[in-house]
Scaffold this motif. Structure first.
Motif, PDB file in Angstrom:
ATOM      1  N   THR A 556      -5.202  -4.603   0.156  1.00 49.68           N
ATOM      2  CA  THR A 556      -4.201  -5.484  -0.445  1.00 49.68           C
ATOM      3  C   THR A 556      -2.991  -4.664  -0.875  1.00 49.68           C
ATOM      4  O   THR A 556      -3.062  -3.439  -1.019  1.00 49.68           O
ATOM      5  N   CYS A 559       0.461  -4.319  -6.870  1.00 50.04           N
ATOM      6  CA  CYS A 559       1.506  -4.867  -7.729  1.00 50.04           C
ATOM      7  C   CYS A 559       2.034  -3.767  -8.641  1.00 50.04           C
ATOM      8  O   CYS A 559       1.276  -3.120  -9.354  1.00 50.04           O
ATOM      9  N   CYS A 564       3.765  -9.560 -12.350  1.00 52.35           N
ATOM     10  CA  CYS A 564       2.629 -10.118 -11.625  1.00 52.35           C
ATOM     11  C   CYS A 564       1.295  -9.543 -12.065  1.00 52.35           C
ATOM     12  O   CYS A 564       0.261 -10.136 -11.808  1.00 52.35           O
ATOM     13  N   GLY A 642       0.368  -6.946   2.344  1.00 56.71           N
ATOM     14  CA  GLY A 642      -1.012  -6.711   1.934  1.00 56.71           C
ATOM     15  C   GLY A 642      -1.990  -6.874   3.062  1.00 56.71           C
ATOM     16  O   GLY A 642      -3.128  -7.290   2.841  1.00 56.71           O
ATOM     17  N   ASN A 646      -1.690 -10.751   0.813  1.00 56.52           N
ATOM     18  CA  ASN A 646      -0.701 -11.080  -0.217  1.00 56.52           C
ATOM     19  C   ASN A 646       0.501 -11.801   0.385  1.00 56.52           C
ATOM     20  O   ASN A 646       1.619 -11.263   0.383  1.00 56.52           O
ATOM     21  N   THR A 648       3.775 -14.062   0.849  1.00 50.33           N
ATOM     22  CA  THR A 648       4.894 -14.040  -0.096  1.00 50.33           C
ATOM     23  C   THR A 648       5.089 -15.350  -0.848  1.00 50.33           C
ATOM     24  O   THR A 648       5.721 -15.342  -1.918  1.00 50.33           O
ATOM     25  N   TRP A 651       5.513 -15.656  -4.851  1.00 50.35           N
ATOM     26  CA  TRP A 651       5.990 -14.481  -5.580  1.00 50.35           C
ATOM     27  C   TRP A 651       7.082 -14.920  -6.558  1.00 50.35           C
ATOM     28  O   TRP A 651       7.996 -15.664  -6.198  1.00 50.35           O
ATOM     29  N   TRP A 657       5.987  -5.379  -5.172  1.00 47.64           N
ATOM     30  CA  TRP A 657       4.732  -5.141  -4.453  1.00 47.64           C
ATOM     31  C   TRP A 657       4.909  -3.951  -3.527  1.00 47.64           C
ATOM     32  O   TRP A 657       5.880  -3.883  -2.764  1.00 47.64           O
ATOM     33  N   ASP A 659       3.339  -2.211  -0.409  1.00 46.45           N
ATOM     34  CA  ASP A 659       2.485  -2.606   0.703  1.00 46.45           C
ATOM     35  C   ASP A 659       2.241  -1.411   1.621  1.00 46.45           C
ATOM     36  O   ASP A 659       3.190  -0.728   2.026  1.00 46.45           O
TER      37      ASP A 659
END
Length: 867
Positions: A556, A559, A564, A642, A646, A648, A651, A657, A659
């Protein structure tokens, strides 16, 4: 070790298993096990209509369901999730569940093993309560197996049995998903454990001041009837309960019918005599079982010295059992009374609502399976390695979640060693003594069984104790069902999906055989420690897989913002100036590690949501090499952030984030190549759904690129980083005579060739780096006539600029082709000079040959006009 400590270990084992199963339930993506959507739909439909759906077998061209499956687990999961509100349905059956698919499922080298997106405990809570319900049933099965194992073989052996069952990776995996394979395994463990406890039970004695006589059971006022010469009702009740448990197994999954081996063996034992059914205690219990168990049985003076401190129960064969007085017809009738009404009701319901009494048409072709010949099972042999892998660990849908290869060899070796323990002889202190005899009787050799197998047991000692024989027959029953279906599949289709989960109901029996066999390798004094040490191994392996293998299967994004995740951002990455901006998403950072062709390399992208994001954007990452005719794509990655985990949409503004994705470069390379990393964002296209049923193709719609900008200005191409890509192995230069010329003390010309072409001569140079060059060099190739006049030149960075010398490292080999202008002809006596210079200053790199400096820093290549 005391009984209290053994019980504490057993409780700890159950708590550890349940915690690991719940972790799996919430860490595992939705639908990450086969048929989870169809199984979950069964649970939800029961909640929506308050009962069973009125259609079971649905035309596969219209809708796939699992409604032909027995309902016990699904009913339990529906009841367990009653606290979750589910709107009722006005139609029966309700419409299929529709979930948003991950369009990049299984499309990338790493990750994207989640078939759907936007499914979590907040959006679909009933899915997760149903998973926890499976974990509860799993804990019940582990407890039952421990209880039976500790009764027959002692607490330490029972712990090992429970540990093998609880932390077998597939059992743990399915404990965190909606399925009926693991619940069937748990119920089978309960049936097996209860049957073993039934045949090894003993009448409780009252030992008041050492009284030797057995107390007559006190009659209850509400149970005065003794049924004439038969046993009281309370002595028949255990058989009735055994029938109920067998019905529960069959109502969990149709192939649970193999558990009928247990009541058959129990009744058979009553037919041939109670004493033949109770094991002769081949492995003594290291501790007395409860109060009043009495002192240890006397031991002969000749007993093995390392068992001197062993305390054990009197042999089970000498115990008195209240069940010995129950006639077998009455026991069989009690079992039938518990089994047949529930089973018959389910068969009748199948016949009425599905026109399929056995409920097997959707899963098991009974008729074709029964027509298999023994030779047909040979079709499965080539698939046995895949079956073994799938049985022990496949933590995903799609047969892509296997673990490291060494684990399967470890498990195979452990299984073989533990089973070979059954060939070991029974030690002196472990043989049965009838009626408390003071001396151990020497086994009488039968004239037709003289062979003692060298260091192993005599033939008659190889016969399993009857309770274990019952367990073995059940294991063979479920194994036959599994391999028969697979043999039929290979015979008819030529291939098969291993689906080791179908073989999982045999795991309680296998755990029993493994633990008991392993115990026979050890002397009584060392046995308990060896069993406890072995019981610690499965949890260690399983928890390590949970901690490292599961996150690797489903990576993933991280964050990095307290928006978040409620965490601080000590690096301050969220305040960086964006490299690129795509609408309401900003790319803050982009980095890539050096790549090797054919091997995965990591790319790290950091994103910030400038405003709330309402769409799922696909991140397109390409690794490009520039060529004279344009760009050549070396690798491409399309995914939601992710690695699919994950997306979007949702968000919030300010979320950051990080990635990490994976690229695998391919294609032929002429040496270390400097490639460009390009990042694009796309949206639109079809919005696929998953509902388990055939679906019409989505209408064609091309994804739309989100235009990239930097400081408000359009950017094309959106290149964000440079990546060095090396061949999988260094190139091999052609053999060459003579010594190589060395340039800048860091690279040498190891081979060269000149070829004539229709457009002009082509000079191919092979460079090998001996050290890291200090700067970038341009290679010059000059064609001279016999008088030394310059006719043509083909100057260029190595490999058309794709392999600049600043990226060379010792051992790198570069194939470097230089083309003279079209129409160039090699004059008679012509020669070619090759060298290197700095493009910024024009300074030539020093060149040597055999340690001696070369004039003008160049080496001469002689050619003829015929070339």
């Amino acid at each position: 070790m005391t009984t209290r400590r053994h019980r504490a270990l057993a409780v700890g084992l159950l708590v550890l298993y349940f915690a690991a199963a719940v972790h799996m339930a919430f860490a595992l993506p939705a639908l990450a096990t086969p048929n989870e959507l169809l199984n979950f739909e069964y649970v939800q439909v029961m909640r929506q209509i308050g009962g069973l759906p009125n259609r079971g077998l649905v035309d596969s061209e219209v809708r796939y369901t699992e409604w032909h499956q027995p309902p016990l687990y699904f009913t339990f999961a529906a009841l367990f999730g009653l606290s979750v509100p589910v709107p009722p349905s006005a139609t029966n059956p309700p419409p299929p569940i529709e979930l948003q698919a991950n369009p990049h499922y299984l499309s990338t080298p790493v990750g994207n093993r989640n078939p759907v997106v936007h499914v979590d405990p907040a959006t679909t809570p009933l899915l997760y309560t149903s998973r926890v319900a499976a974990a509860l049933l799993g804990a019940l099965g582990v407890a039952a197996l421990y209880a039976a194992g500790q009764r027959v073989y002692g607490p330490a052996a029972g712990l090992l049995m429970g540990s093998i069952l609880a932390f077998q990776p597939t059992y743990l995996h399915l404990s965190g998903s909606v399925n009926n394979d693991m619940p069937l395994t748990a119920v089978v463990a309960v049936v097996m454990g209860y049957a073993v406890l039934l045949v090894t039970s003993e009448r409780r004695k009252s030992s008041r001041k050492g009284a030797k006589v057995q107390r007559t059971p006190r009659r209850k006022a509400y149970l005065p009837l003794r049924l004439g010469p038969f046993a009281p009702l309370r002595e028949v009740l255990p058989f009735f309960v055994l029938g109920l448990l067998c019905a529960a197994a069959i109502l969990t999954k149709a192939n649970g019918v193999f558990v009928l081996v247990f009541p058959v063996m129990v009744v058979l034992g009553l037919v041939v005599g109670r004493r033949s059914l109770v094991p002769s205690n081949p492995l003594p219990n290291p501790l007395p079982q409860g109060e009043g168990a009495g002192p240890p049985a006397p031991r002969p003076a000749s007993e093995d010295a390392d068992s001197a401190n062993d305390t054990r129960l009197p042999p089970l064969a000498t115990r008195h059992s209240p069940l010995a007085t129950v006639p077998w017809p009455l026991a069989a009738a009690a079992i039938a009374a518990g089994l047949l009404p529930l089973w018959a009701a389910w068969l009748w319901l199948n016949a009425v609502r599905m026109r399929d009494a056995l409920g097997l048409s959707g899963s098991l072709p009974v008729g074709r399976v029964l027509r298999l010949s023994p030779l047909d099972f040979g079709h499965v042999i080539p698939f046995l390695p895949a079956v073994w892998r799938s049985y022990w660990l496949d933590w995903s849908a799609g047969d892509v979640g296997y673990g490291p290869a060494w684990l399967y060899g470890l498990w195979l070796g452990a299984v073989v060693v533990m089973l070979l323990g059954w060939l070991r002889p029974i030690r002196n202190g472990e043989k049965s003594s009838r009626q408390g005899a003071k001396e151990q009787r020497t086994p009488r050799r039968l004239p037709f069984l003289p062979l003692r197998l060298g260091p192993f047991a005599p033939w008659r000692e190889l016969f399993l104790p009857p309770a274990t024989l019952m367990v073995l027959l059940a294991f063979l029953g479920i194994s036959y069902l599994y391999f028969a279906v697979k043999a039929l599949t290979v015979k008819e289709a030529g291939w098969m999906v291993p689906e080791g989960r179908w073989w999982l109901p045999g795991l309680p029996m296998l755990a029993w055989l493994l633990a008991a066999g392993y115990a026979r390798w050890w002397s009584p004094r060392r046995r308990e420690g060896a069993l406890l040490a072995a019981a610690a191994v499965p949890p260690i392996i399983a928890l390590a897989l949970l901690a490292y293998h599961l996150p690797a299967l489903y990576p993933t994004a991280e964050c990095k913002s307290n928006v978040c995740a409620g965490v601080s951002d000590p690096t301050g990455v969220g305040s960086l100036t964006p490299l690129l901006t795509f609408g309401n998403l900003a790319l803050l950072e982009a980095s890539a590690e050096a790549a090797v062709a054919g091997r995965p390399s990591a790319v790290v992208l950091t994103w910030r949501a400038e405003t709330g994001v309402a769409a799922d954007y696909t991140v397109n990452v390409q690794l490009l090499a520039q060529e004279p005719g344009g760009w050549r794509k070396l690798a491409e990655h399309n995914s939601y952030p992710g690695q699919g985990m994950n997306p979007t949409r949702g968000w919030a503004a300010g979320e950051v984030w990080r990635d990490r994705l994976t690229l695998v470069a391919d294609g032929a390379l002429n040496g270390p190549t400097l490639a460009a990393l390009q990042v694009r964002l796309t949206e639109g296209g079809p919005a696929p759904i998953v509902n388990g049923s055939p679906q019409a193709p989505a209408p064609p719609a091309a994804p739309r690129d989100v235009p990239p900008t930097r400081d408000g200005q359009p950017v094309e191409p959106p290149v964000v980083a440079a990546v060095v890509v090396r061949p999988a192995a260094p190139l091999v230069a052609p053999a060459s005579e003579g010594e190589a010329a060395v340039f800048a003390d860091s690279f040498q010309l190891v081979a060269s060739s000149v070829e004539a072409s229709g457009e002009g001569p082509v000079v191919t140079l092979w460079w090998q780096a001996t050290a890291a060059p200090p700067t970038d060099y341009t290679i010059f190739v000059h064609l001279l006539d016999a008088a030394g006049n310059l006719v043509a030149q083909a100057d260029a960075p190595p490999n058309d600029g794709l392999s600049p010398t600043r990226i060379w490292r010792p051992g790198d080999v570069v194939r470097d082709a230089h083309r003279f202008p079209p129409g160039t002809a090699v004059p008679p006596g012509g020669r070619i000079l090759v060298g290197a210079y700095r493009p910024d200053t024009g300074e030539r790199a020093p060149a040597t040959l055999g340690g001696a400096p070369l004039a003008e820093g160049s080496v001469e290549l002689r050619v003829t006009s015929d070339e």
